[in-house]
Design an enzyme around this catalytic site. Structure first.
Site, PDB file in Angstrom:
ATOM      1  N   ASP A  27      -2.855  -4.677  -4.101  1.00 37.69           N
ATOM      2  CA  ASP A  27      -3.360  -3.398  -3.640  1.00 37.69           C
ATOM      3  C   ASP A  27      -2.750  -3.394  -2.544  1.00 37.69           C
ATOM      4  O   ASP A  27      -2.534  -4.097  -1.750  1.00 37.69           O
ATOM      5  CB  ASP A  27      -4.952  -3.373  -3.637  1.00 37.69           C
ATOM      6  CG  ASP A  27      -5.496  -1.853  -3.239  1.00 37.69           C
ATOM      7  OD1 ASP A  27      -4.906  -1.177  -3.661  1.00 37.69           O
ATOM      8  OD2 ASP A  27      -6.627  -1.998  -2.695  1.00 37.69           O
TER       9      ASP A  27
ATOM     10  N   GLU B 164     -13.627   9.950   5.003  1.00 38.37           N
ATOM     11  CA  GLU B 164     -14.586  10.880   5.316  1.00 38.37           C
ATOM     12  C   GLU B 164     -15.320  10.726   6.586  1.00 38.37           C
ATOM     13  O   GLU B 164     -15.224  11.303   7.639  1.00 38.37           O
ATOM     14  CB  GLU B 164     -15.650  10.774   4.305  1.00 38.37           C
ATOM     15  CG  GLU B 164     -15.345  11.382   2.812  1.00 38.37           C
ATOM     16  CD  GLU B 164     -16.695  11.638   2.106  1.00 38.37           C
ATOM     17  OE1 GLU B 164     -17.689  11.046   2.228  1.00 38.37           O
ATOM     18  OE2 GLU B 164     -16.627  12.476   1.266  1.00 38.37           O
TER      19      GLU B 164
ATOM     20  N   LYS C 282     -12.307  19.250  -1.637  1.00 36.87           N
ATOM     21  CA  LYS C 282     -11.072  18.631  -0.871  1.00 36.87           C
ATOM     22  C   LYS C 282     -10.768  17.607  -2.092  1.00 36.87           C
ATOM     23  O   LYS C 282     -11.570  17.212  -2.711  1.00 36.87           O
ATOM     24  CB  LYS C 282     -11.630  17.941   0.452  1.00 36.87           C
ATOM     25  CG  LYS C 282     -12.388  16.774   0.302  1.00 36.87           C
ATOM     26  CD  LYS C 282     -12.879  16.328   1.646  1.00 36.87           C
ATOM     27  CE  LYS C 282     -13.799  15.023   1.466  1.00 36.87           C
ATOM     28  NZ  LYS C 282     -14.420  14.681   2.673  1.00 36.87           N
TER      29      LYS C 282
ATOM     30  N   ARG D 235      -2.373   9.075   4.700  1.00 40.15           N
ATOM     31  CA  ARG D 235      -3.288   9.326   3.525  1.00 40.15           C
ATOM     32  C   ARG D 235      -3.416  10.959   3.726  1.00 40.15           C
ATOM     33  O   ARG D 235      -3.889  11.359   4.624  1.00 40.15           O
ATOM     34  CB  ARG D 235      -4.375   8.514   3.403  1.00 40.15           C
ATOM     35  CG  ARG D 235      -4.214   7.088   3.304  1.00 40.15           C
ATOM     36  CD  ARG D 235      -5.522   6.160   3.593  1.00 40.15           C
ATOM     37  NE  ARG D 235      -6.517   6.422   2.898  1.00 40.15           N
ATOM     38  CZ  ARG D 235      -6.992   6.040   1.600  1.00 40.15           C
ATOM     39  NH1 ARG D 235      -5.873   5.157   1.044  1.00 40.15           N
ATOM     40  NH2 ARG D 235      -7.663   6.399   0.914  1.00 40.15           N
TER      41      ARG D 235
ATOM     42  N   GLY E  70      -3.153   3.360  -5.769  1.00 38.77           N
ATOM     43  CA  GLY E  70      -3.520   4.758  -6.261  1.00 38.77           C
ATOM     44  C   GLY E  70      -2.784   5.857  -5.554  1.00 38.77           C
ATOM     45  O   GLY E  70      -3.005   7.200  -5.895  1.00 38.77           O
ATOM     46  N   ASP E  71      -2.380   5.492  -4.248  1.00 42.26           N
ATOM     47  CA  ASP E  71      -1.788   6.482  -3.335  1.00 42.26           C
ATOM     48  C   ASP E  71      -0.678   7.210  -3.930  1.00 42.26           C
ATOM     49  O   ASP E  71       0.013   6.682  -4.950  1.00 42.26           O
ATOM     50  CB  ASP E  71      -1.492   5.968  -2.109  1.00 42.26           C
ATOM     51  CG  ASP E  71      -2.404   5.984  -0.936  1.00 42.26           C
ATOM     52  OD1 ASP E  71      -3.443   6.574  -1.511  1.00 42.26           O
ATOM     53  OD2 ASP E  71      -2.310   5.190   0.008  1.00 42.26           O
TER      54      ASP E  71
ATOM     55  N   ARG F 289       0.175   6.076  -7.836  1.00 49.30           N
ATOM     56  CA  ARG F 289      -0.892   6.838  -8.311  1.00 49.30           C
ATOM     57  C   ARG F 289      -1.238   5.874  -9.912  1.00 49.30           C
ATOM     58  O   ARG F 289      -1.281   6.388 -10.868  1.00 49.30           O
ATOM     59  CB  ARG F 289      -0.113   8.034  -9.059  1.00 49.30           C
ATOM     60  CG  ARG F 289       0.261   9.057  -7.959  1.00 49.30           C
ATOM     61  CD  ARG F 289      -1.036   9.639  -7.720  1.00 49.30           C
ATOM     62  NE  ARG F 289      -1.049  10.931  -6.741  1.00 49.30           N
ATOM     63  CZ  ARG F 289      -1.741  11.100  -5.509  1.00 49.30           C
ATOM     64  NH1 ARG F 289      -2.492   9.952  -5.272  1.00 49.30           N
ATOM     65  NH2 ARG F 289      -1.611  12.128  -4.926  1.00 49.30           N
TER      66      ARG F 289
ATOM     67  N   LYS G 291      -3.623  -0.777 -13.729  1.00 54.74           N
ATOM     68  CA  LYS G 291      -3.095  -2.049 -12.747  1.00 54.74           C
ATOM     69  C   LYS G 291      -3.307  -3.232 -13.744  1.00 54.74           C
ATOM     70  O   LYS G 291      -2.713  -4.427 -13.897  1.00 54.74           O
ATOM     71  CB  LYS G 291      -4.043  -2.099 -11.854  1.00 54.74           C
ATOM     72  CG  LYS G 291      -3.805  -1.049 -10.548  1.00 54.74           C
ATOM     73  CD  LYS G 291      -4.830  -1.280  -9.550  1.00 54.74           C
ATOM     74  CE  LYS G 291      -4.511  -0.209  -8.401  1.00 54.74           C
ATOM     75  NZ  LYS G 291      -5.457  -0.776  -7.145  1.00 54.74           N
TER      76      LYS G 291
ATOM     77  N   ASN H 182     -12.216  -0.982  -7.714  1.00 56.57           N
ATOM     78  CA  ASN H 182     -10.932  -0.622  -8.475  1.00 56.57           C
ATOM     79  C   ASN H 182      -9.817  -1.432  -8.883  1.00 56.57           C
ATOM     80  O   ASN H 182      -8.930  -1.484  -9.530  1.00 56.57           O
ATOM     81  CB  ASN H 182     -10.133   0.571  -7.789  1.00 56.57           C
ATOM     82  CG  ASN H 182      -9.780   0.457  -6.713  1.00 56.57           C
ATOM     83  OD1 ASN H 182     -10.180  -0.361  -5.782  1.00 56.57           O
ATOM     84  ND2 ASN H 182      -8.555   1.227  -6.287  1.00 56.57           N
TER      85      ASN H 182
END
Length: 1157
Positions: free
Chosen positions: A407, A504, A568, A599, A680-681, A767, A773, A797
Site C-alpha cells: 500500500d 480532515e 468535499k 493528496r 487508491g490515490d 485508484r 488489490k 482496506n
C-alpha cells in the site's frame, strides 16, 4: 438449560425473519397470540474445545495428518499380527507426539476459556423492575436496558437511549474493534434522550425493529417506534445510534442503551474470523518427500516379501530341520501369509518415515518465531512497538518472497498530513506563517485578523472547517488516569482535534491557523470563530462518506437562515457534478498538486431554496427510515442532492515519506524481489510518490494502461505495450495501471496483462478498490510460475490483500489495527521489511530446509542396514537393532542437535546479509529443497548406510572371535556396532554442516554421543527386573572392550565423512556461491580482526604495567591521550570479557589507579 444444550448441539433453528423486533425493557404485548423471538444469550465463546469433546475432537484433528495416521496404522498392524518389532517401537513415539501436541493445544484452549470466563462474568448494571440491578455480563438478554459508565466497555451491542448530556450524545473509541483512536460521536433519538433516570426509563414504551445480526461494523439499519400519549413516533436508526460491544465510553459520565445483539451475535463476535490456513513452500516440499519415502518403503517391503518366497522355494530353506512347521501353518492360506509377511516387513522398515519430523518442525517454528520479537533492530522507539508474530507457520516463507505488494498511504508514507497548498476560485494559494498567500507573493501583507479575506476565500475556509466529522477534546493534560485523549499536540491545552482521517485533521488545523477556527459541535449546532467572531450553524443532515461516492457532505442552516450544502471528495467524484466556478483552472491546479505528490480534495457547495430543501428533507427521511434496501435508497437520494454544485476550490495535503523507504525498495530489488505499489490515490499523486520513493527510477521507461473504456481498447493498448517492451528490451520499464483499466484487463486479457507485468521492473496500480488489490495478488499467485507473494499494508482496506498473499504483513500505523490483526507478521515501519526478509527470512529458510533434508537422511541411514540385513537372515524379519534403540533413535539420540542447529544456524553474519541483498537470490525458488538437493541427501544416506553395514560385516563376517580370549560376537553385537557407527556419523555429519557454533551446539552435539554411550552402558550393564527379555545384557560393554571394534568405528566414520569434506572444499574453491564467497571474506576479516585485537590487547597490558609502576601525577592538567590506556575500537570484543579486571584496577596504585578514578 434445555435451550443451551440445543444451541450447543446446533439444533436451535435459525432466525425465520429478515428483521428482529426488540421490546425495550422486555415489555411484550399482552395479547395471547404473541410468541417472543428467541435470541442468543450473552456468552462469548472463543474456545475450541469443551471438557467433553476435547479428547475425540483433538484426536480426530491430529489423525488427519498423514504421518500420524500412518503410524497409527503401523501400530495397529503390530498389535494384530506377529511382527518382528514390539508395538512399543511405533506406539511410544506416536503417543509422545500426540500427547505433546494435545497438551499444547489444550493449554492454549484453557487460556481461551479463562479469558471467556473473565468477560462473561464481568459485573454490569441492568434496569429491571424499576431499579438498577447488578448482574453478570452473560445474563444480559436482548431488550434489557443497560447502564454503562465512563471508561467502561460496552458488554453488548446497544442502541443509545440517553446519556448524561442534555443533547443525548456520547463519545466512544473503537480501538479494540478497528484500531481507530479518534473519538466518535453517537446519538440518541429526541424522544428517548430525556429518559436520563431509571424511573423515566421504566415509563418508556418503545419497540425497536432492526436487521438480523451482520458482521459489518459500519452498517446498521433499524427504526424505533416510541409511544407518547397514545401517539406513535417513528425514528430511523443507523450506525451513529449503535454502540458496539468492545468499544469504550469516553468523555461521558454514563449512558443507557437497549441490548439488540448479544453474545456470539454481536458484531464483534461475528468478526471473529478464522483465517484461511496458509501453507509454506517448505511444508509442501516436505509432504512431497514424505510420499516419495512412502514409495521407497512400499518398494522395500514388497521386494523383501517376494525375495522371501523366492528363497523359500527350496525345501531346505522353506522348512529347515531346526524350524519344522506346524500342521496349521502348512494348511494356512498362501495369500494371507503373503499379506501378513508384507505387513511385517512394512513394520520392520517403517522408521524410514520420521514421525518426530513434524514435532521438531513445530518446535523450531514456535521457538524460532521469538527471535523476530526479540530483534531490537525491528523495535520502533518512538511508538514503543516491537515486531509481532501472529503465525509461526510461515517463518521460512519470508526467505522465498518474489513479489511484494505494498500500500502507499501509511505504509510507504507516514500518514501524517501537512497542509501545503490550495486553489480558491482559480487562484493558487500557499500557507506562509499561518497566512493564506497567493502563489508568487510573500507574506508581507496586512494583518489578516484586521483585514478580512475575500468572500470566495472566506466561504472556502468555512466549507473546509465545517464539512468533516472531527471531534474535539477539551480535557487538560493529566485529567483522568491514563486517558489517551488528554494530551496537547502543539495547540491550546484546552482543545485537541481528533479525526478518523488524518486529512480532515490537517485541514481543520490549517483553517484554524488562517483565522477560521472550528470550536465544536453541540447537538445540532456547529460553531466556528471567524477571526474571533463566533458563528453558529445548525447541522441539518450529514451525508456520510462511502467508498463508492468518494465524497462526504453536510447540510447546514447558516446564521442568516439560508440552507447550504458543503461537500468535499476526490476530484473525479466532485468535478463532474459542478456547474459553476473555475472548473478548468481548478482541474489544472489539482493535477499540479498531484504531480508534487500531494493528496488532493475538491470542495464545493450548493445553496437550497425553501422548496428544494423541503423535498431533500422528505426524501432523506423516507430513505433513512426504510428497513429494506436502505443503502440503495440513500445512494439514490445522495445523488439527487449532490448535483448542480458550485466549485469553491481544492486542497493539497502532503503525506511525508517514511524513513529509509528508498533504501528498502532498492535492497528488495537487488535481492531479486519485484515491488508492486497498490493504492487508491489518483494517478498523478501515485506516480509522483513512486518516483520520490525510488519505486520508479528517473531513467525508467514509464508505460501506462489508464482510462481504458472498452475491452477492445484495453486489449489493443496491452498489445502495443508488449511490442514496446520487446523493442526496448535493454532498458527497464515501469507500468502504471488504474482501477478501471485493471478491471477490463482482468476480464478477458489476463495472459496478455501478466506478460506485460512480468517484463516490467516495477508496477504501480492506482485508484484501486480493496477487492481489486486482492484480485491482483491472486492473479500473480495463481500464474503458472506460482511465485511466493507478500502483501504489506496498514489499513482496513488492505486486509483482503494481506489475507490473499502467501505472507501478509501489517504496519502498526495510524489507520487502525485491522491490518495488524489480520496479518501473519506486524512491524512498525516499512524499512524493517528489509531485515525481516533478507536476514530473518534467509536464516529461517536455510535452517528448516537443512532440518527437513537431514531428517530424511538420518532415517535412510537408520533403516537401510535393516533392509540389507534381511539378505543375510533369509528374510526372516529378524530385527538388526534392539527395540529400545529403535524407539529412542529419533526421540532422544538424534533429536536435540538438529533442533539447536535449526534455531541458531547462520551461514553469514546478519550485517553481511543486509549489506549484500544479492545473497537472497541464492536461496530463492526453494533452491535448498529442490529435487536435485533432495536426491543428493537421499543417495548420501544410502551410501553411508551401505558403508555402515558392509564395513561392520567385513570386520565380523569371516571371523567373529574379536575378543582377546577368543570369545565370539553375536547378532546383537553386530547390530549394536552398526548402530554406534551410524549414530556418531549422522551427528558428525550435522557438525560438518554447522557454520555458526554456539555453546549450545557443542553441548548437544557431543552430549548426544556421550548420552548414547552412558545410556547403553546402563541399559546393557544391569539386569532390569521389569524387562521380560534382555537381549542386550553386557553386549555394549563387550563391544567396547574390543580394540578391533574401536578401529572399525573410527575407520568407517572416516570413510563416510572424508568424501563429504573433499566435496565441500572443492566446491567452495572451484564453484563457490555468493553466500560462500561472503563466508570466506567474513572469515578473512575475522582472522585479521582477531590478530589486531590480540596485538592491541598486548599493548594495553604493557601500558597498564608501566602506569601501575609510576607515581600518580600532582593535581593539574588531565592526561591528554587516554588511547594508550585502552585497546583500539577493533579490540572491543577482546576487551569486554576483562571488565572485572578493569574494575579491579580501580584500586591499583600509581598511574592506573589515578586514571581510573
Amino acid at each position: 438449560m434445555l435451550r443451551w444444550i440445543r444451541q450447543q448441539l446446533g439444533f436451535d433453528p435459525p432466525h425465520q425473519s429478515d428483521t428482529r423486533t426488540v421490546y425495550i425493557a422486555n415489555r411484550f404485548p399482552q395479547h395471547g397470540h404473541y410468541v417472543p423471538q428467541r435470541f442468543a444469550d450473552n456468552r462469548i465463546i472463543s474456545s475450541k474445545y469443551t471438557v467433553w469433546n476435547f479428547v475425540p475432537k483433538n484426536l480426530f484433528e491430529q489423525f488427519r495428518r498423514i504421518a500420524n495416521f500412518y503410524f497409527l496404522i503401523i501400530f495397529l498392524v503390530q498389535l494384530m499380527i506377529d511382527t518382528p518389532t514390539s508395538p512399543v517401537t511405533s506406539g511410544l513415539p506416536l503417543f509422545f507426539v500426540i500427547t505433546v501436541t494435545a497438551i499444547k493445544q489444550g493449554y492454549e484452549d484453557w487460556l481461551r476459556h479463562k479469558a471467556d470466563n473473565e468477560v462473561n462474568g464481568a459485573p454490569v448494571f441492568v434496569v429491571r423492575s424499576g431499579s438498577l440491578v447488578q448482574t453478570r455480563s452473560k445474563n444480559i438478554r436482548v431488550g434489557d436496558i443497560v447502564r454503562v459508565a465512563k471508561d467502561e466497555t460496552f458488554p453488548v451491542d446497544l442502541v443509545l437511549l440517553s446519556s448524561d448530556r442534555a443533547e443525548g450524545t456520547c463519545h466512544i473509541t473503537t480501538t479494540s474493534l478497528d484500531g481507530e483512536t479518534n473519538l466518535k460521536t453517537h446519538y440518541s433519538v429526541p424522544e428517548t434522550l430525556v429518559s436520563q433516570s431509571v424511573s423515566r426509563l421504566e415509563a418508556l414504551h418503545a419497540v425497536l425493529e432492526c436487521q438480523q445480526p451482520d458482521a459489518d461494523l459500519y452498517r446498521f439499519v433499524g427504526r424505533i417506534t416510541v409511544t407518547q400519549q397514545g401517539e406513535e413516533i417513528v425514528r430511523p436508526l443507523g450506525p451513529e445510534n449503535l454502540l458496539l460491544r468492545g468499544a469504550r465510553l469516553k468523555n461521558t459520565k454514563e449512558i443507557f442503551g437497549v441490548a439488540v445483539y448479544t453474545g456470539m451475535e454481536s458484531k464483534m463476535a461475528l468478526n471473529y474470523k478464522c483465517k484461511s490456513q496458509k501453507r509454506s513452500a517448505v511444508e509442501k516440499s516436505m509432504n512431497t518427500f514424505l510420499l516419495i519415502y512412502l514409495g521407497i518403503l512400499l518398494f522395500e517391503a514388497i521386494l523383501s516379501t517376494i525375495l522371501k518366497y523366492a528363497w523359500q522355494a527350496e525345501n531346505k530353506w522353506d522348512e529347515p530341520f531346526y524350524n519344522q512347521k506346524t500342521e496349521q501353518e502348512r494348511n494356512s492360506s498362501q495369500i494371507l501369509k503373503f499379506i501378513s509377511d508384507f505387513l511385517a516387513f512394512l513394520v520392520l522398515y517403517n522408521f524410514i518415515i520420521p514421525i518426530s519430523l513434524y514435532v521438531t518442525v513445530e518446535m523450531q517454528k514456535f521457538l524460532g518465531s521469538f527471535f523476530i520479537g526479540w530483534d531490537l533492530d525491528l523495535y520502533h522507539e518512538e511508538s514503543d512497538q516491537m515486531a509481532q508474530v501472529n503465525t509461526s507457520d510461515l517463518n521460512e516463507e519470508l526467505g522465498q518472497v518474489e513479489y511484494v505488494f505494498t500500500d502507499k498511504t501509511g505504509t510507504l508514507t507516514e500518514n501524517e498530513m501537512l497542509f501545503r497548498e490550495c486553489s480558491i476560485n482559480g487562484i493558487k494559494y500557499q500557507e506562509i506563517n499561518g497566512k493564506l498567500v497567493p502563489e508568487g507573493m510573500t507574506d508581507d501583507l496586512p494583518d489578516r485578523s484586521v483585514s478580512p479575506l475575500s468572500r470566495e476565500e472566506l466561504l472556502f475556509l468555512k466549507a473546509v472547517s465545517l464539512c468533516h466529522t472531527v471531534q474535539i477534546s477539551y480535557e487538560q493534560p493529566g485529567d483522568g488516569p491514563g486517558d489517551p485523549f488528554s494530551h496537547a499536540n502543539g495547540f491550546s491545552s484546552q482543545m485537541e482535534y481528533y479525526a478518523s482521517s488524518p486529512d480532515e485533521k490537517a485541514l481543520v488545523e490549517a483553517t484554524k491557523r488562517m483565522g477560521v477556527t472550528f470550536i465544536g459541535s453541540h447537538g445540532e449546532t456547529m460553531e466556528i470563530k471567524t477571526f474571533g467572531k463566533p458563528e453558529k450553524f445548525k447541522l441539518l443532515h450529514v451525508l456520510e462518506f462511502d467508498a463508492n461516492r468518494r465524497r462526504m457532505s453536510v447540510i447546514l442552516q447558516t446564521p442568516t437562515g439560508e440552507k447550504v450544502l458543503f461537500t468535499k471528495g476526490a476530484e473525479s467524484a466532485i468535478l463532474p457534478f459542478t456547474t459553476s466556478g473555475e472548473i478548468n483552472k481548478t482541474r489544472v491546479h489539482v493535477d499540479e498538486f498531484a504531480l508534487k505528490g500531494l493528496r488532493t480534495l475538491v470542495v464545493a457547495c450548493r445553496h437550497f431554496s425553501v422548496e428544494e430543501y423541503e423535498e431533500v428533507d422528505q426524501r432523506l427521511h423516507k430513505a433513512r427510515t426504510a428497513l429494506q434496501q436502505r443503502e440503495e435508497r440513500l445512494a439514490e437520494v445522495f445523488s439527487f442532492i449532490e448535483k448542480d454544485l458550485e466549485l469553491l476550490g481544492a486542497t493539497g495535503v502532503e503525506d511525508k515519506l517514511q524513513e529509509k523507504v528508498q533504501e528498502t525498495i532498492e535492497a528488495l530489488r537487488l535481492a531479486g524481489i519485484k515491488v508492486w505499489v497498490l493504492t487508491g490515490d489518483k494517478h498523478e499523486t501515485a506516480v509522483s510518490v513512486s518516483l520520490s520513493c525510488g519505486h520508479f527510477h528517473r531513467t525508467m521507461n514509464i508505460l501506462e494502461l489508464v482510462q481504458q473504456k472498452s475491452d477492445n481498447e484495453c486489449a489493443e493498448q496491452l498489445r502495443q505495450l508488449a511490442r514496446r517492451i520487446k523493442e526496448d528490451h535493454v532498458i527497464q520499464h515501469g507500468l502504471v495501471v488504474d482501477g478501471a483499466s485493471l478491471s477490463l484487463a482482468l476480464r478477458g486479457h489476463e495472459k496478455l496483462f501478466m506478460e506485460v507485468c512480468k517484463n516490467c521492473s516495477a508496477v504501480l496500480c492506482c485508484r484501486m478498490a480493496p477487492l481489486q488489490k486482492a484480485k491482483v495478488v491472486r492473479l500473480l499467485k495463481t500464474s503458472p510460475e506460482k511465485p511466493i507473494t507478500l502483501a504489506i499494508g496498514d489499513g482496513a482496506n488492505d486486509v483482503s490483500m494481506i489475507q490473499e498473499a502467501h505472507v501478509g504483513i501489517g504496519i502498526m500505523g495510524k489507520e487502525g489495527r485491522q491490518a495488524v490483526q489480520n496479518s501473519d507478521y506486524a512491524i512498525a515501519r516499512f524499512k524493517f521489511l528489509s531485515k525481516l526478509l533478507l536476514v530473518h527470512g534467509h536464516f529461517y529458510y536455510i535452517r528448516i530446509a537443512t532440518l527437513v533434508q537431514y531428517f530424511f537422511y538420518k532415517n535412510v541411514c537408520f533403516i537401510t542396514p535393516q533392509f540389507l540385513y534381511q539378505f543375510f537372515c533369509l528374510f526372516s524379519q529378524q530385527t538388526l537393532y534392539d527395540s529400545v534403540y529403535l524407539t529412542l533413535y529419533n526421540i532422544c539420540f538424534t533429536s536435540l542437535p538438529i533442533l539447536v542447529y535449526s534455531l541458531f544456524e547462520q551461514l553469514v553474519h546478519p550485517h553481511v546479509l543486509q549489506s549484500k541483498p544479492v545473497l537472497y537470490r541464492d536461496i530463492s525458488k526453494n533452491s535448498l529443497l529442490s529435487f536435485k538437493t533432495f536426491l543428493y541427501w537421499t543417495l548420501l544416506g544410502f551410501c553411508h548406510a551401505f558403508a555402515f553395514f558392509f564395513g561392520s560385516y567385513i570386520l565380523m563376517g569371516e571371523d567373529t572371535s574379536l575378543m582377546g580370549n577368543g570369545q565370539m560376537f553375536g547378532n546383537w553385537t553386530f547390530g549394536t556396532l552398526v548402530f554406534t557407527v551410524m549414530l556418531i556419523t549422522v551427528t558428525l555429519k550435522l557438525a560438518l554442516e554447522t557454520h555458526f557454533w554456539t555453546w549450545m551446539n557443542h553441548f548437544v552435539t557431543w552430549g548426544s554421543i556421550a548420552f548414547y554411550f552412558i545410556f547403553s552402558l546402563f541399559y546393557g550393564g544391569i539386569i532390569w527386573p521389569f524387562l521380560h527379555t534382555q537381549d542386550m545384557y553386557f553386549v555394549f560393554v563387550q563391544l567396547l572392550s574390543s580394540g578391533s571394534a574401536w578401529f572399525a568405528i573410527i575407520i568407517i566414520i572416516i570413510i563416510c565423512l572424508f568424501p563429504d569434506i573433499i566435496k565441500k572444499v572443492f566446491y567452495r574453491h572451484l564453484q563457490p556461491t555468493s553466500t560462500q564467497k561472503s563466508q570466506m571474506e567474513e572469515d578473512k576479516s575475522s582472522v585479521s580482526s582477531e590478530y589486531d585485537s590480540a596485538e592491541s590487547w598486548s599493548r594495553g597490558e604493557d601500558n597498564w604495567q608501566l602506569l601501575a609502576a609510576s607515581p600518580p601525577p600532582a593535581q593539574g592538567p588531565a592526561l591528554c591521550s587516554p588511547s594508550l590506556l585502552r585497546p583500539t575500537t577493533r579490540a572491543s570484543a577482546a576487551w569486554t570479557p576483562c571488565a572485572a579486571t578493569r574494575r579491579g584496577r580501580m584500586d591499583a596504585p600509581g598511574w592506573a589507579g589515578w586514571w581510573s578514578k
